[in-house]
Enzyme design. Structure first.
Site, short mmCIF file in Angstrom:
data_model
loop_
_atom_site.label_atom_id
_atom_site.label_comp_id
_atom_site.label_asym_id
_atom_site.label_seq_id
_atom_site.Cartn_x
_atom_site.Cartn_y
_atom_site.Cartn_z
N HIS A 165 0.84 -1.21 0.00
CA HIS A 165 0.00 0.00 0.00
C HIS A 165 0.87 1.25 0.00
O HIS A 165 2.07 1.18 0.25
CB HIS A 165 -0.91 0.03 1.24
N PHE A 319 25.93 13.29 14.19
CA PHE A 319 26.40 14.39 13.36
C PHE A 319 25.34 14.76 12.31
O PHE A 319 25.11 15.94 12.03
CB PHE A 319 27.72 14.00 12.68
P1 H2U Z 1 1.92 2.99 6.75
O1 H2U Z 1 2.03 3.41 5.34
O2 H2U Z 1 2.87 3.73 7.63
O3 H2U Z 1 2.03 1.50 6.90
O4 H2U Z 1 0.47 3.38 7.24
C1 H2U Z 1 -0.70 2.66 6.96
C2 H2U Z 1 -1.83 3.63 7.13
O5 H2U Z 1 -3.06 2.91 7.14
C3 H2U Z 1 -1.75 4.41 8.44
O6 H2U Z 1 -1.68 5.78 8.13
C4 H2U Z 1 -3.93 3.52 8.04
C5 H2U Z 1 -3.05 4.05 9.15
O7 H2U Z 1 -3.61 5.19 9.77
N1 H2U Z 1 -4.93 2.55 8.51
C6 H2U Z 1 -6.27 2.86 8.43
O8 H2U Z 1 -6.64 3.94 7.97
N2 H2U Z 1 -7.20 1.95 8.85
C7 H2U Z 1 -6.89 0.74 9.39
O9 H2U Z 1 -7.76 0.00 9.77
C8 H2U Z 1 -5.46 0.33 9.49
C9 H2U Z 1 -4.44 1.31 9.04
#
Ligand code: H2U
Length: 356
Positions: A165, A319
């Site tokens: 994703h 640094f």
């Molecule tokens: P990362 O790209 O850091 O893995 O973040 C996944 C995003 O998915 C994160 O911003 C969202 C989180 O808020 N999320 C949802 O909106 N709903 C969910 O049920 C799980 C994760």
């Protein structure tokens, strides 16, 4: 003694931001007994009934993720930016400046299967991702000054969910990095009457020292000023200003380029290579709709943290945090390793030609 860039410490300017990078190639020799990263697991199931990004799974807020078959975009359930929020009172105090911040945050699943990543998806599937990026950009850029499409891949870069994703944050203001680039690119254009990155592409094609991938539409280099060990810059060669300028052929070539670059990354240390990547192009929204974008060139940055192996990463601390960014391996050495590593066949696909 004569200066040799691969041996002697020196500083390089990042003309996009005006920041200098300290290059210390001799430091590659030092021993490492610090933290070791956990290599990303390769044996994930294609469906995890507890993962809210998988098709048909209920998210913590009670919404059921639909049984999508391609890409799927939804409003982030925990957004950093929302549209409806009170405006902070203005302040004349130079020490306590404040400004409004509005926006919207979305999550985009690349594929219904959890055990795929961009390098293990087919170029056709990656093209669907690119088309969805453009669709989202078209919609959000009508309203917002900046649309940041970005992917955090791997827990080493703070990714919270192994399902393939990315995220899209659209905001009412120009964030710091794009604002810096806006000023630097405009100033360069004012002096040279050419977009800085168009000139940079020409110079890198002449020098041939930092090229990783080259095709008629895209150039991938380890930039002269790279901060992260295997950082790359993916630059449009067609004077595109924004991601939604891309023609069908450019999108097809982009999918192939992304697949090749990310396959090279994975093959380098035989792991799912972590990185943060994102797109930068001319600002958008009503505020920028009539402003010249001649100084911009569409580009993506890849910032991977790994330095020596699947488990030894670069830390931007000490640094780097307190004085200036520093790197060990030279950008030319990193480019040579990425150029020479196989980008056509993913190590997990061994004998067959990478999932196509
Ligand atoms: P990362 O790209 O850091 O893995 O973040 C996944 C995003 O998915 C994160 O911003 C969202 C989180 O808020 N999320 C949802 O909106 N709903 C969910 O049920 C799980 C994760």
């Amino acid at each position: 003694m004569q200066f040799v860039a691969a041996e002697h410490q020196h500083r390089r300017l990042n003309p996009l931001t005006g920041q200098w990078v300290l290059v210390c190639p001799h430091r590659m020799l030092r021993p490492w007994s610090g933290q070791q990263e956990k290599a990303q697991e390769n044996d994930l199931p294609d469906f995890d009934p507890t993962n809210p990004l998988c098709p048909g799974v209920e998210r913590p807020n009670g919404i059921i993720t639909p049984k999508y078959r391609s890409t799927y975009v939804f409003d982030n359930d925990f957004p950093a930016l929302v549209e409806q929020v009170p405006t902070p009172p203005s302040s004349d105090d130079p020490l306590f400046q404040v400004a409004p911040a509005r926006g919207t945050c979305r999550v985009m699943c690349f594929h219904p299967k959890s055990n795929l990543t961009l390098p293990t998806m087919s170029a056709k599937e990656i093209q669907v991702v690119i088309d969805e990026w453009i669709q989202q950009f078209n919609e959000l850029s009508a309203k917002y000054a900046w649309v940041q499409i970005f992917e955090n891949k791997g827990s080493a870069m703070g990714c919270s969910n192994p399902h393939p994703h990315c995220q899209i944050w659209a905001c009412s203001f120009l964030p710091t990095e794009p604002q810096l680039k806006q000023e630097r690119l405009r100033a360069y254009y004012g002096t040279h009457e050419r977009p800085m990155l168009a000139d940079y592409v020409d110079r890198e094609l002449q020098k041939k020292e930092r090229i990783v991938i080259e095709n008629p539409d895209w150039l991938v280099v380890v930039p002269y000023w790279a901060a992260w060990p295997f950082e790359t810059l993916l630059i449009s060669r067609n004077n595109n200003k924004r991601i939604n300028d891309l023609t069908l052929r450019q999108r097809e070539n982009l999918a192939v380029t992304i697949k090749e670059l990310t396959t090279k990354y994975d093959n380098l240390f035989q792991c799912s290579f972590p990185y943060s990547m994102g797109w930068h192009g001319a600002p958008t929204g009503p505020e920028h709709a009539h402003a010249s974008s001649a100084h911009w060139t569409l580009h993506a940055m890849y910032y991977p943290p790994l330095l020596r192996s699947a488990t030894v990463r670069k830390f931007m601390v000490g640094f780097e945090l307190l004085a200036m960014v520093q790197r060990d391996l030279t950008p030319e050495q990193a480019a040579q390793r990425l150029r020479e590593i196989n980008g056509k066949c993913h190590y997990l696909h061994k004998d067959k030609l990478s999932g196509e």
